[in-house]
Each structure stands twice: as structure tokens, then as C-alpha cells.
Scaffold this motif. Structure first.
Motif, PDB file in Angstrom:
ATOM      1  N   SER A  40       1.273  38.048   2.384  1.00 22.83           N
ATOM      2  CA  SER A  40       2.659  38.226   1.791  1.00 22.83           C
ATOM      3  C   SER A  40       2.613  38.008   0.224  1.00 22.83           C
ATOM      4  CB  SER A  40       3.652  36.957   2.515  1.00 22.83           C
ATOM      5  OG  SER A  40       2.961  35.631   2.467  1.00 22.83           O
ATOM      6  N   LEU A  69       3.990  40.576  -2.367  1.00 30.47           N
ATOM      7  CA  LEU A  69       4.909  40.142  -3.474  1.00 30.47           C
ATOM      8  C   LEU A  69       4.328  40.370  -4.848  1.00 30.47           C
ATOM      9  CD1 LEU A  69       7.736  38.874  -4.213  1.00 30.47           C
ATOM     10  CD2 LEU A  69       6.507  36.712  -3.995  1.00 30.47           C
ATOM     11  N   VAL A  83       4.463  44.314  -5.459  1.00 30.70           N
ATOM     12  CA  VAL A  83       6.039  44.708  -5.510  1.00 30.70           C
ATOM     13  C   VAL A  83       6.427  44.660  -7.006  1.00 30.70           C
ATOM     14  CG1 VAL A  83       8.242  44.732  -5.034  1.00 30.70           C
ATOM     15  CG2 VAL A  83       6.603  44.973  -3.134  1.00 30.70           C
ATOM     16  N   GLY A  84       6.172  43.335  -7.513  1.00 29.03           N
ATOM     17  CA  GLY A  84       6.532  42.714  -9.077  1.00 29.03           C
ATOM     18  C   GLY A  84       5.750  43.813  -9.930  1.00 29.03           C
ATOM     19  N   GLU A 139       7.360  47.056 -10.060  1.00 31.80           N
ATOM     20  CA  GLU A 139       8.530  47.079 -10.763  1.00 31.80           C
ATOM     21  C   GLU A 139       8.203  47.034 -12.207  1.00 31.80           C
ATOM     22  OE1 GLU A 139      12.146  44.830  -8.317  1.00 31.80           O
ATOM     23  OE2 GLU A 139      10.349  43.337  -9.319  1.00 31.80           O
ATOM     24  N   GLY A 196      13.503  44.882  -5.912  1.00 37.31           N
ATOM     25  CA  GLY A 196      13.977  43.457  -5.591  1.00 37.31           C
ATOM     26  C   GLY A 196      13.243  43.034  -4.315  1.00 37.31           C
ATOM     27  N   PHE A 197      13.320  41.863  -3.702  1.00 36.24           N
ATOM     28  CA  PHE A 197      12.955  41.229  -2.545  1.00 36.24           C
ATOM     29  C   PHE A 197      13.201  41.842  -1.464  1.00 36.24           C
ATOM     30  CE2 PHE A 197      13.458  37.457  -5.523  1.00 36.24           C
ATOM     31  CZ  PHE A 197      11.889  37.108  -5.449  1.00 36.24           C
ATOM     32  N   GLU A 198      14.354  42.761  -1.140  1.00 37.95           N
ATOM     33  CA  GLU A 198      14.598  43.411  -0.019  1.00 37.95           C
ATOM     34  C   GLU A 198      13.530  44.433  -0.025  1.00 37.95           C
ATOM     35  OE1 GLU A 198      17.100  44.462  -3.425  1.00 37.95           O
ATOM     36  OE2 GLU A 198      16.884  42.635  -2.394  1.00 37.95           O
ATOM     37  N   ILE A 211      10.315  44.203   0.058  1.00 35.72           N
ATOM     38  CA  ILE A 211       9.196  43.980   0.810  1.00 35.72           C
ATOM     39  C   ILE A 211       8.993  44.398   2.243  1.00 35.72           C
ATOM     40  CG2 ILE A 211       7.892  41.970   1.209  1.00 35.72           C
ATOM     41  CD1 ILE A 211       8.739  40.777  -1.469  1.00 35.72           C
TER      42      ILE A 211
END
Length: 90
Positions: free
Chosen positions: A42, A46, A49-50, A53, A61-63, A65
């Protein structure tokens, strides 16, 4: 809605995935299951994803993931974010 990145950006995305998930020579394609790649957890997801971005100047956003299952899902998220921004800007 365009769900594909241009080839140079797609190559950038694949390089970013390899870097953030520490997959130096791994073969990736649209159907590669990201969560099943060796060593993915995880925290790495994360971080990925960052990095996406920042690298593509999008807001996922976190959604995002839980939506990441395959490499194509990441590409789709980038394209969707760009389209949402373009719609709001017009």
C-alpha cells in the motif's frame, strides 16, 4: 473521451511505474495487475499515485488508490482527470 496517452507520455508512465514500484526490468502492458507485481504494498501504491499526480500534473486523490488494478487503470485515471479539468476550464 480519450483513454489513451500519447506514446511519449505512455512511456513516461511505464518508466514511473517501474521506478516507484522498484521493477527495474519488468515487462508491463495494459493488463498488468499492479497489485500482483512483486513487492507492491500500500505504501508503494500511494507513492506511485503521488508520483503520477506530479509527473502528469493531475489531481487523482486518495480515492484513486482502490481504482488502480491494472496499468491501464492508471492511464485511464490520468486521462479522466485531464478531461475533468478541461470541462471545468471551459
Amino acid at each position: 473521451m480519450d483513454t489513451r496517452l500519447p506514446p511519449p507520455e505512455r512511456a513516461q508512465l511505464y518508466a514511473l511505474i517501474r521506478e516507484k514500484l522498484e521493477l527495474s526490468g519488468a515487462e508491463l502492458d495494459d493488463t498488468t495487475a499492479v497489485r500482483e507485481l512483486p513487492g507492491v504494498d500500500s505504501v508503494k501504491l500511494l507513492s506511485l499515485v503521488g508520483a503520477v499526480e506530479l509527473g502528469f500534473q493531475v489531481n487523482l486523490g486518495f480515492e484513486a488508490i482502490p481504482l488502480v488494478r491494472t496499468v491501464h487503470d492508471i492511464e485511464q485515471l490520468v486521462c479522466d482527470s485531464r478531461e475533468q479539468y478541461a470541462t471545468r476550464a471551459s
